[in-house]
Design an enzyme around this catalytic site. Structure first.
Site, PDB file in Angstrom:
ATOM      1  CB  ALA A 168       1.083   0.591  -4.146  1.00 13.40           C
ATOM      2  CB  SER A 202      -3.293   3.819  -2.602  1.00 14.11           C
ATOM      3  OG  SER A 202      -4.657   3.633  -2.471  1.00 14.11           O
ATOM      4  CD  GLN A 260      -1.463   2.370   1.898  1.00 14.17           C
ATOM      5  OE1 GLN A 260      -0.462   2.389   2.604  1.00 14.17           O
ATOM      6  NE2 GLN A 260      -2.151   3.463   1.605  1.00 14.17           N
ATOM      7  CB  SER A 261       1.180   4.235   0.505  1.00 13.19           C
ATOM      8  OG  SER A 261       1.552   5.583   0.373  1.00 13.19           O
ATOM      9  CB  ALA A 262       6.038   3.749   0.054  1.00 12.06           C
TER      10      ALA A 262
END
Length: 562
Positions: free
Chosen positions: A233, A256, A229-231
């Site tokens: 991802a 994301s 998720q986020s970084a």
């Protein structure tokens, strides 16, 4: 009896897929309960290539926490690729999370606490196979935590629900962050080793550890899903881009955001690294003496130069195009098909920007609702030359006028969220004809918010909100507030866990077929987007989603890649 039940359990799982998979897995868990108490209750011990590890059982899942997967990257190993950990002979107690990686900047109450620890290359395994039976072959989910690649941690990412309900093996890992994990400098880069993206090299080393050891935990080393998720991802997308990760995984999940943007060039990264070395007192040279000086720096000095509690410094740049780990810019590589072709799930939350806005308000003193002036200043400074043509800010304000929203925060949320979502949609169109692709949006605006109460703030389906639906009681970091899910939220959680683990099993979040989650295609009129919400999942066509998120507008000012 134990052998008979084990065979029956395997047969029940292998014969099930699609909507029936969860029912079969429930039956499997019930059958596992028939195993003798002594076979289930003993503290599990599993042999790894380095030595035996002893975990513990909790709610039917065997957990092994704090397993070293590489040697501590300290001393002369700082800013070098990870290497194999020394072996041991007595069972290593793997019953508590290891210390997290050095970090100083926290995203509000996300991650932390700030620390200077470099001995942090440890991973955690959650498996329903309590005996570590080598004849089990469960899909493996390797989850990369977020945090901008400058903060984050594995404690709090409880993989037991994904392991138990989805009958998968879940692995989470710490990796070097901020300046420890991403630094280019000629003095280091000319030493003859792979350089720059050390945090990515850590993740790839963990994947190699999985290939070598996960079978002893009941996992299938040839069925590994990389997700984050986020970084995490972004780093999942880097795994798809990196030739060094080829053959280390079979599927990807970007929660994301997949990297639909450019990374710093090596020249730019090295210039930043030289500036960092000078600020650290190691001079502006590029020879071995500078490398020696950098490795002799106290970790506390490096973290001091990495930023403050509320912001990273100018020296922290994250992943870079180094030519080896990341050979070229992401969108160029994806457009040209120069990536590891694996099935992909890619999605976002409805209100991504609200996470950033929460951090902004969290660090303000006093904490007050965002104002109209702040919103307009954000638009005018973000969409300004030289990045955007003159007049772009006025176009954005016309699309997202304050008069169209109940508060400045809600206008800011949409004006800040939609461009990122539409960038991901352009990315989707680059890869849709090359790999199986499933796209989604998480829309539960009732999601629990782990920040402290803040005046007038509406969190909605904010960036990171969906993590707690996969990892029970996740709450950002030690300063975050834990919330249990409501019955409706728990039902949505069950559906997401089923989709994520179905994907790990088959490369299809449905298990089989095209329902309820349609495969993304080039068609603009067929069901394409899965909308994850309570009380029921729903779908939108790509044309409907385009209109909802104003993607035609954002494509016109950001440049379409379709």
């Amino acid at each position: 009896m134990e052998e008979a039940v084990s065979k029956l359990l395997k047969r029940s799982v292998s014969s099930c897929s699609g909507p029936a998979l969860r029912t079969c897995l429930t039956i499997g868990v019930m059958m596992a309960a028939l195993l003798p108490i002594e076979a289930r209750a003993a503290a599990p011990i599993v042999q790894t290539n380095e030595g035996p590890v002893q975990g513990f059982l909790q709610n039917g899942v065997a957990e092994f926490l704090g397993i070293p997967y590489a040697a501590p990257p300290t001393g002369n190993l700082r800013w070098r690729p990870p290497i194999k950990h020394a072996s041991w002979t007595k069972p290593l107690k793997a019953t508590a999370y290891a210390p997290i990686c050095a970090q100083v900047t926290t995203l509000g109450v996300f991650a932390g606490p700030p620390n200077n620890n470099e001995d942090c290359l440890y991973l955690n395994v959650f498996t329903p196979d309590t005996n570590g039976a080598k004849n089990e072959k469960l899909p493996v989910i390797f989850w990369i935590h977020g945090g901008g690649n400058f903060d984050g941690e594995t404690p709090g990412y409880d993989g037991s629900k994904l392991a138990a309900q989805g009958h998968t093996v879940v692995v989470t890992a710490e990796y070097r962050l901020n300046l420890m994990g991403w630094l280019a400098h000629p003095a280091l880069d000319n030493e003859g080793h792979t350089f720059g993206n050390y945090g990515i090299l850590d993740q790839q080393f963990a994947l190699k550890w999985i290939r070598a050891n996960i079978a002893n935990f009941g996992g299938d080393p040839n069925n590994v899903t990389v997700g984050g998720q986020s970084a995490g991802a972004v780093d999942t997308g880097i795994a798809m881009l990196s030739p060094l990760a080829n053959g280390l995984f079979e599927r990807g999940i970007c929660e994301s955001f997949c990297p639909a943007f450019n990374f710093p060039s090596l020249a730019s990264a090295e210039a930043t690294g030289i500036a960092f070395a000078k600020a650290a007192g190691c001079g502006s040279g590029t020879g071995p003496a500078v490398a020696k000086c950098l490795r002799a720096l106290p970790a506390a000095k490096i973290e001091e130069l990495a930023g403050t509690a509320s912001a990273t410094s100018q020296y922290v740049i994250g992943p870079m195009v180094d030519g080896t780990v990341i050979p070229s810019e992401p969108l160029t590589a994806f457009a040209n098909g120069q990536f590891n072709h694996v099935p992909l799930m890619n999605g976002n939350t409805l209100d991504e920007e609200n996470f950033t806005l929460a951090i902004t308000e969290y660090f303000e003193s006093p904490r007050e609702p965002l104002t109209a002036a702040q919103y307009e200043n954000y638009v005018k400074t973000t969409y300004a030359p030289p990045t955007y043509p003159a007049g772009t800010a006025a176009k954005v304000l016309a699309q997202y006028p304050l008069s169209g929203y109940a508060s400045p925060q809600l206008a800011w949320d949409r004006a800040g969220t939609d461009p990122g979502i539409c960038s991901e949609r352009r990315f989707d169109k680059l890869v849709v004809s090359q790999i199986p692709l499933y796209v989604y949006e998480f829309d539960d605006q009732t999601a629990p918010f782990y920040f402290p109460p803040m005046p007038g703030f509406l969190a909605l389906a904010y960036h990171t909100a969906d993590i707690q639906y996969l990892f029970p009681l996740w709450h950002g970091g030690p300063d975050g507030t834990t919330h249990t899910l409501s019955a409706k939220q728990e039902n949505l959680s069950d559906q997401l866990v089923a989709a994520w683990t179905n994907f790990a099993w088959t490369g299809n979040p449905n298990g089989q077929g095209n329902y309820p989650w349609p495969r993304y295609t080039k068609s603009t009129s067929a069901p394409a987007w899965l909308i994850q919400n309570s009380p029921a999942l729903s779908t939108l066509t790509d044309k409907q989603y385009d209109a909802l998120r104003k993607c035609d507008f954002w494509d016109s000012i950001q440049g379409s890649s379709s």
